[in-house]
Design an enzyme around this catalytic site. Structure first.
Site, short mmCIF file in Angstrom:
data_model
loop_
_atom_site.label_atom_id
_atom_site.label_comp_id
_atom_site.label_asym_id
_atom_site.label_seq_id
_atom_site.Cartn_x
_atom_site.Cartn_y
_atom_site.Cartn_z
N LEU A 49 0.81 -1.23 0.00
CA LEU A 49 0.00 0.00 0.00
C LEU A 49 0.84 1.27 0.00
O LEU A 49 0.46 2.27 -0.60
CB LEU A 49 -0.94 0.00 1.21
CG LEU A 49 -2.07 -1.03 1.18
CD1 LEU A 49 -2.71 -1.17 2.56
CD2 LEU A 49 -3.12 -0.64 0.14
N ALA A 55 7.92 2.83 8.38
CA ALA A 55 7.14 1.60 8.23
C ALA A 55 6.76 1.37 6.78
O ALA A 55 6.74 2.30 5.98
CB ALA A 55 5.88 1.69 9.07
N ASP A 165 0.66 16.03 12.98
CA ASP A 165 1.11 15.85 11.60
C ASP A 165 -0.10 15.76 10.66
O ASP A 165 -0.11 14.94 9.74
CB ASP A 165 2.01 14.61 11.49
CG ASP A 165 2.92 14.66 10.26
OD1 ASP A 165 3.10 15.76 9.68
OD2 ASP A 165 3.43 13.59 9.87
P1 ADP Z 1 4.66 6.38 8.49
O1 ADP Z 1 4.20 6.45 9.91
O2 ADP Z 1 5.89 5.55 8.33
O3 ADP Z 1 4.76 7.72 7.81
P2 ADP Z 1 2.05 5.91 7.35
O4 ADP Z 1 1.16 5.49 8.45
O5 ADP Z 1 1.95 7.34 6.89
O6 ADP Z 1 3.55 5.55 7.71
O7 ADP Z 1 1.83 4.96 6.11
C1 ADP Z 1 2.63 5.00 4.95
C2 ADP Z 1 1.78 4.80 3.69
O8 ADP Z 1 1.07 3.55 3.76
C3 ADP Z 1 0.69 5.84 3.53
O9 ADP Z 1 1.14 6.97 2.86
C4 ADP Z 1 -0.34 5.07 2.70
O10 ADP Z 1 0.01 5.06 1.34
C5 ADP Z 1 -0.24 3.67 3.25
N1 ADP Z 1 -1.23 3.42 4.34
C6 ADP Z 1 -1.04 3.66 5.67
N2 ADP Z 1 -2.12 3.30 6.39
C7 ADP Z 1 -3.03 2.81 5.51
C8 ADP Z 1 -4.37 2.26 5.64
N3 ADP Z 1 -4.97 2.17 6.84
N4 ADP Z 1 -5.00 1.86 4.52
C9 ADP Z 1 -4.39 1.99 3.31
N5 ADP Z 1 -3.15 2.48 3.13
C10 ADP Z 1 -2.47 2.90 4.20
#
Ligand code: ADP
Length: 321
Positions: A49, A55, A165
């Protein structure tokens, strides 16, 4: 393109947030079959995704074929105490929040090499992806997204959580175009009334001036309000208000409250939306409107707030006439 919307989570000047994983080395993919050591949680990895600062996030299915998002953090990126503390803070805060416009935290467990967090799946990407396709949103769409975002934020603040954020890239969409606030990696819990946070963090375009320039007295809930103002501007104009080529110049523009609205229609937003953005982007956090005053603003009553947004909005502006 300097004016293209960007959402990169980068360091604030003097105190860059520690990257929790070395982004130069791509960690090995998690196993196709994800499980904890006791086999109580079992998922099949079915797709990728996205990835963030520390992560990688995969789509997974459980034994009943129900789909989830699974955030994967490698154990090797959790060697320092600081990295562990940060991850546990994110989990503790996120798992305590239950709201229709916040990504539901389902569970977390450890496998051999990774920590896994299962989350509600948001299959339609983020508002950032949608803005790239759409260039900008109509004001009725912006009202719909703002009501949901402010509702989620009001709930978080009531739970003593500051997100810190809020940005288009952390506002995910469910299959029905509803907002789901995600990524609690920078969130903070206010544990006593009047407590101020001192850590410089956020994403350059969306950082409130007091985070950057009033480091001695710290910041609190109002930093999310500021980001909501930046988000509103970005939704109706198509790019963030303080955007420029380099981060230092962005901070300089934030310090001077230096932003303008594009003038020729259709790029120019309505006068009430400009007034509301002006109210929210008030440099003094104590003078910034409370969230409930924002939804009471004339901009929300001067035109329609649609009950839902059609999925055709992925590619073209809906016809609200
Ligand atoms: P980090 O904390 O490392 O910045 P994120 O939580 O922003 O990570 O997640 C990174 C990417 O993963 C997001 O930009 C999105 O593309 C995808 N993503 C994260 N959470 C979800 C979710 N619940 N459903 C679909 N895609 C997700």
């Amino acid at each position: 393109h300097p004016l293209a919307p960007t959402d990169t989570n980068a360091a604030a000047p003097h105190s860059p947030p520690l990257p929790r994983q070395n982004s130069k080395t791509t960690p090995p993919s998690p196993p196709k079959f994800i499980s904890d050591k006791l086999g109580r949680h079992q998922f099949h990895r079915v797709g990728f995704l996205g990835e963030g600062g520390f992560a990688r996030v995969y789509e997974v299915k459980d034994s009943l074929n129900k789909r989830f998002a699974c955030k994967v953090v490698t154990m090797s990126s959790l060697k320092t105490k600081k990295a562990k503390t940060k991850l546990y803070a994110e989990i503790k805060i996120h798992r305590s929040l239950f709201h229709p416009n916040i990504v539901t935290f389902i569970d977390c467990f450890e496998g051999d090499d990774n920590v896994y967090m299962t989350l509600e799946l948001c299959p339609s990407g983020s508002l950032m992806d949608l803005l790239r396709r759409r260039k900008r949103f109509t004001e009725p769409e912006a009202r719909f997204f703002m009501v949901q975002l402010i509702g989620a934020c009001h709930y978080m603040h009531g739970q003593s959580v500051i997100h810190r954020d809020l940005k288009l890239g952390n506002l995910f969409l469910d299959a029905n175009m509803n907002i789901k606030v995600g990524d609690f990696g920078l969130a903070a819990l206010i544990e006593s009334p009047g407590e101020r946070k001192k850590t410089i963090c956020g994403t350059p375009n969306y950082i409130a001036p007091e985070v950057l320039f009033d480091t001695a007295s710290g910041h609190s809930f109002e930093v999310d309000t500021w980001s909501i103002g930046v988000i509103l501007y970005t939704l109706v104009v198509g790019r963030p208000p303080f955007q420029t080529k380099d981060v230092k110049a962005i901070y300089q523009r934030i310090r001077l409250n230096d932003y303008t609205f594009p003038s020729p229609p259709p790029a120019s937003p309505s006068v009430p939306s400009r007034n509301l953005i002006g109210d929210i982007l008030t440099p003094d956090p104590q003078q910034r409107p409370p969230l409930l005053a924002i939804v009471a603003h004339e901009w929300f009553t001067m035109g329609p707030v649609p009950p839902y947004i059609p999925t055709s909005a992925h590619d073209a502006p809906p016809d609200w006439s």
